[in-house]
Write an enzyme that holds these catalytic residues in place. Structure first.
Site, PDB file in Angstrom:
ATOM      1  N   TYR A  15       4.775   4.959  11.593  1.00 19.73           N
ATOM      2  CA  TYR A  15       4.854   3.373  11.717  1.00 19.73           C
ATOM      3  C   TYR A  15       5.724   2.618  10.694  1.00 19.73           C
ATOM      4  O   TYR A  15       5.933   1.607  10.529  1.00 19.73           O
ATOM      5  CB  TYR A  15       3.566   2.604  12.045  1.00 19.73           C
ATOM      6  CG  TYR A  15       2.445   2.796  10.813  1.00 19.73           C
ATOM      7  CD1 TYR A  15       2.404   1.935   9.764  1.00 19.73           C
ATOM      8  CD2 TYR A  15       1.497   3.797  10.904  1.00 19.73           C
ATOM      9  CE1 TYR A  15       1.517   2.141   8.606  1.00 19.73           C
ATOM     10  CE2 TYR A  15       0.508   3.918  10.173  1.00 19.73           C
ATOM     11  CZ  TYR A  15       0.383   3.184   8.828  1.00 19.73           C
ATOM     12  OH  TYR A  15      -0.315   3.279   8.076  1.00 19.73           O
ATOM     13  N   ARG A  56       0.892  -0.980   0.040  1.00 21.37           N
ATOM     14  CA  ARG A  56      -0.030  -0.242   0.015  1.00 21.37           C
ATOM     15  C   ARG A  56       0.806   1.215  -0.013  1.00 21.37           C
ATOM     16  O   ARG A  56       1.694   1.415   1.072  1.00 21.37           O
ATOM     17  CB  ARG A  56      -0.849  -0.090   1.398  1.00 21.37           C
ATOM     18  CG  ARG A  56      -2.109   0.850   1.411  1.00 21.37           C
ATOM     19  CD  ARG A  56      -2.572   0.869   2.741  1.00 21.37           C
ATOM     20  NE  ARG A  56      -1.694   1.815   3.688  1.00 21.37           N
ATOM     21  CZ  ARG A  56      -1.176   1.445   4.707  1.00 21.37           C
ATOM     22  NH1 ARG A  56      -1.960   0.656   5.607  1.00 21.37           N
ATOM     23  NH2 ARG A  56      -0.486   2.303   5.623  1.00 21.37           N
ATOM     24  N   HIS A  76      -3.180   4.290   5.182  1.00 23.49           N
ATOM     25  CA  HIS A  76      -4.341   3.587   5.200  1.00 23.49           C
ATOM     26  C   HIS A  76      -5.551   4.241   4.548  1.00 23.49           C
ATOM     27  O   HIS A  76      -6.032   3.980   3.731  1.00 23.49           O
ATOM     28  CB  HIS A  76      -4.736   3.124   6.546  1.00 23.49           C
ATOM     29  CG  HIS A  76      -5.780   2.563   6.691  1.00 23.49           C
ATOM     30  ND1 HIS A  76      -6.050   1.033   6.443  1.00 23.49           N
ATOM     31  CD2 HIS A  76      -7.096   2.768   7.554  1.00 23.49           C
ATOM     32  CE1 HIS A  76      -7.282   0.727   6.988  1.00 23.49           C
ATOM     33  NE2 HIS A  76      -7.782   1.711   7.314  1.00 23.49           N
TER      34      HIS A  76
END
Ligand SMILES: Cc1ncc(C[n+]2csc(CCOP(=O)(O)OP(=O)(O)O)c2C)c(N)n1
Length: 388
Positions: free
Chosen positions: A293, A280, A284
């Site tokens: 992260y 990805r 998100h």
């Protein structure tokens, strides 16, 4: 005379072979390495003769829809910044998976998408404004699922796995050869519904293809904290479901593997599990800060494995795509995005009271009361506007 363990070990190879029953799990296991037909630079790999390459015109169409899909995705992200969309989960970087998956099924098959699959749905030919209706904040999914044989995009993780199993079983029970394609993320394979759905489908030989897009993260949870399995494709074996892994950024391989998985399901052999290894590229959703992260170097490494560039390079080298064709597709993509922008900038007319429709066949007393409360508040607001 007693037989010692040493004597058993010394027995002839023929005796030992006869004593070992064939391992039924072997045929279910994925290959240790993901199937790959193009290397990251777009050069064909001669290693997998068991997966025939799809015809050139199909690959050209795959390329066209991937370019349109990426442009759609960029436009949708921009619309969140302009206040036209509440939220958008981008699938940039996952174009090979999103588009090859819908090309692998027929219009008469059923697709069960998650919130990540807006690109897949536009590639399936659904109007992009309809696809974005839910993310715009309306209460319904925007399209008629029965008309386009596509379930609403699921936000509750993995619930679509159960729906797909039920629909596929029902269709087979009625003698139709419909296949259900259920998308699912890596994180969602830890959910109970994934396991219940795949188990039901296996027991009843329901024609479902479970397509796991392993994009390495479930929001901020990396794959290493999600599973101890050697790969997510191994989750099929415990349920008696054959599986395969594929390089999810290799569009040719994804289409070839999913085509075979769909054929397997349509032939009445039951479900099939495919895990695509992809990434990805964006956060998100637009509401997430991925830099908290994950490392920029990791994202850069995946940028070098871009699926659109990989397919374009390959098709050019094969002589089935040239500058004029690339420019023509880019023009189509711009026109597609411009039309989407114009239509998304029109103020939608929504009736807040419609929120209460279709919740139950017979509204509960609480809903009737709440509906009345909202109606009164709206009327008061209108009066205030009138006075001002
Ligand atoms: C049952 C349920 N639990 C938690 C959530 C919150 N949630 C939304 S997306 C997400 C991560 C899912 O990751 P993954 O399945 O890998 O799919 P991806 O978003 O990467 O496509 C979580 C935990 C949810 N929507 N549903």
């Amino acid at each position: 005379m007693t037989t010692t363990p040493q004597a058993v070990r010394r027995a002839s190879p023929r005796t030992r072979r006869a004593a070992t029953p064939p391992d039924p799990a072997r045929s279910l296991l994925p290959d240790a390495e993901p199937v790959r037909l193009l290397d990251p630079s777009g050069t064909p790999l001669p290693t997998r003769t068991d997966y025939p390459e799809p015809p050139a015109e199909v690959l050209r169409e795959l390329y066209r829809r991937m370019v349109l899909g990426r442009r759609f995705d960029t436009q949708a992200t921009a619309l969140t910044k302009q206040g036209r969309l509440a939220v958008y989960p981008s699938s940039r970087g996952q174009e090979a998976c999103q588009v090859a998956a819908v090309l692998a099924v027929r219009d008469t098959d059923w697709v069960f998408p998650t919130y990540r699959e807006s690109m897949a749905l536009v590639a399936r030919g659904i109007d992009p404004v309809e696809v974005l209706t839910l993310l715009r904040g309306d209460w319904h999914c925007g399209y008629n699922p029965a008309a386009v044989r596509t379930a609403p995009q699921c936000t509750p993780l993995a619930t679509q796995c159960v729906h797909a199993a039920g629909l596929a079983h029902g269709e087979a029970y009625q003698g139709r050869d419909t296949v259900a394609l259920a998308f699912i993320g890596d994180g969602a394979t830890s959910e109970g519904d994934f396991h219940e759905g795949i188990n039901f489908a296996a027991v009843f030989k329901a024609p479902v293809v479970y397509f796991v897009q392993n994009n390495r993260y479930a929001i901020s949870v990396p794959l290493s904290r999600q599973t101890a399995a050697p790969s997510l494709a191994y989750k099929g074996v415990g349920y008696g479901v054959p599986s395969e892994q594929v390089d999810g950024n290799d569009p040719v391989a994804v289409l070839a593997v999913l085509t075979r998985a769909v054929e397997h399901a349509r032939a009445g052999k039951g479900p099939f599990l495919v895990e695509a290894h992809t990434y990805r590229m964006e956060p998100h959703t637009n509401a997430d800060d991925a830099s908290r992260y994950r490392d920029g170097a990791e994202v850069d490494a995946w940028r070098d494995r871009d699926p659109v560039t990989r397919l374009e390079t390959y098709l050019r080298a094969r002589g089935v795509l040239d500058d004029a064709a690339v420019a023509e597709v880019a023009e189509q993509a711009e026109a597609y995005a411009a039309d989407l922008r114009t239509r998304m900038n029109e103020q939608p007319t929504v009736d807040p009271l419609s929120l209460f429709d279709h919740v139950y066949a017979e509204p509960t007393p609480q809903l009737v009361e709440q509906r009345e409360q909202v109606r009164a508040e709206l009327a008061a607001a209108r009066d205030e506007e009138g006075d001002a």
